[in-house]
Design an enzyme around this catalytic site. Sequence first.
Site, mmCIF file in Angstrom:
data_model
loop_
_atom_site.group_PDB
_atom_site.id
_atom_site.type_symbol
_atom_site.label_atom_id
_atom_site.label_comp_id
_atom_site.label_asym_id
_atom_site.label_seq_id
_atom_site.Cartn_x
_atom_site.Cartn_y
_atom_site.Cartn_z
ATOM 1 N NE ARG A 75 -50.022 14.061 13.409
ATOM 2 C CZ ARG A 75 -50.349 12.784 13.433
ATOM 3 N NH1 ARG A 75 -50.748 12.188 12.309
ATOM 4 N NH2 ARG A 75 -50.284 12.081 14.538
ATOM 5 C CE LYS B 170 -46.269 14.024 13.839
ATOM 6 N NZ LYS B 170 -46.064 14.467 15.238
ATOM 7 C CG HIS C 188 -51.952 20.556 15.668
ATOM 8 N ND1 HIS C 188 -51.574 19.913 14.509
ATOM 9 C CD2 HIS C 188 -51.595 19.723 16.681
ATOM 10 C CE1 HIS C 188 -50.996 18.765 14.814
ATOM 11 N NE2 HIS C 188 -51.000 18.620 16.123
ATOM 12 N NE ARG D 90 -53.627 15.671 15.106
ATOM 13 C CZ ARG D 90 -53.716 14.397 14.689
ATOM 14 N NH1 ARG D 90 -54.514 14.104 13.679
ATOM 15 N NH2 ARG D 90 -53.044 13.438 15.286
ATOM 16 C CG HIS E 98 -52.591 10.169 18.768
ATOM 17 N ND1 HIS E 98 -53.507 10.707 19.643
ATOM 18 C CD2 HIS E 98 -52.079 11.223 18.076
ATOM 19 C CE1 HIS E 98 -53.551 12.022 19.500
ATOM 20 N NE2 HIS E 98 -52.694 12.359 18.546
ATOM 21 C CE1 TYR F 36 -56.931 16.837 21.478
ATOM 22 C CE2 TYR F 36 -55.951 14.660 21.292
ATOM 23 C CZ TYR F 36 -56.027 15.979 20.887
ATOM 24 O OH TYR F 36 -55.190 16.441 19.913
#
Length: 301
Positions: free
Chosen positions: A157, A181, A247, A250, A273, A282
């Site tokens: 990111r 994150k 992104h 990514r 994630h 995806y």
Amino acid sequence: MFTKKTPTPVEASWQDALARFDDWQLARGMGEKTRRAYGVDLAQLAEWASGRELEPGDLTHRELRHFAGVVSERGAMKSTVARKLAAIRTFYRQMVERGDLQANPAELVSSPKKDAYLPKVLKPDEVSELLERIPGSTPLDLRDRALLELAYAAGLRAEELVNLDVESLDPDAEEVRVDGKGGRTRVVPVGEHAWRAIDRYLARGRTVLNTGASPALFISKTGKRLSTSDVRRRLRIQTRRAGVSPHTLRHSFATHLLEGGADLRVVQELLGHASISTTQLYTHLTGERIREVYARAHPRA
């Protein structure tokens, strides 16, 4: 002379509850952007509830469903309503954890089904063309090439890229340590093309730009750590393509891995994630690509 308005008891109860919620988030290492977004969404709920003389503990699933309906009627997108409900669920979850409530009323309020969204993905040759177009003649060009090579090679990111320090790199193992994150740290392998670009930048670019003692890997021409807006701006300048963002690289990273046969769980770990359901997006992308190839190649498609 204006006097500061004294909050009503209901307003004061919301102010106190939101302050305690922010402390709870800090203690769990939640990022500043997440805390700020939750604060905005919950402030809207607090204003709506205060106008009805309802304190945090007074709201049931019926009031929360009514609030979501009001937000939707004001023209908010389904994804916006879903985001606000997610913030509300988290807020009430911490109230339950604190013992202020016995049950989370927001758990009984379902989020609207989000509009289908498939992120933009470049083909492998488009990524190569995009990266090869960046010249290597100046320190800024060397930095941008290393930055974007790494963005695609590791699927990072924009915020993760700018938060990297030189010490985040492990050249011997050809890996990079990424703070993602929610305070989650992961180690991601990096390919040869990206490492060569990083080596050139460290040798001939960063030494010129780093006039101070910044630990940041990617720095500006004034020697300061880049911001996410800097990354987006430089990507637009270097690629000269509309609609291409960090992104995009990514998403392309993840899609190309899956098309190459990578396991979904591996891609989840590489992307950082928390939930496999996020990564499953995806699989829809690769399914679309398979249908395109079939329609183009099969004689009776």
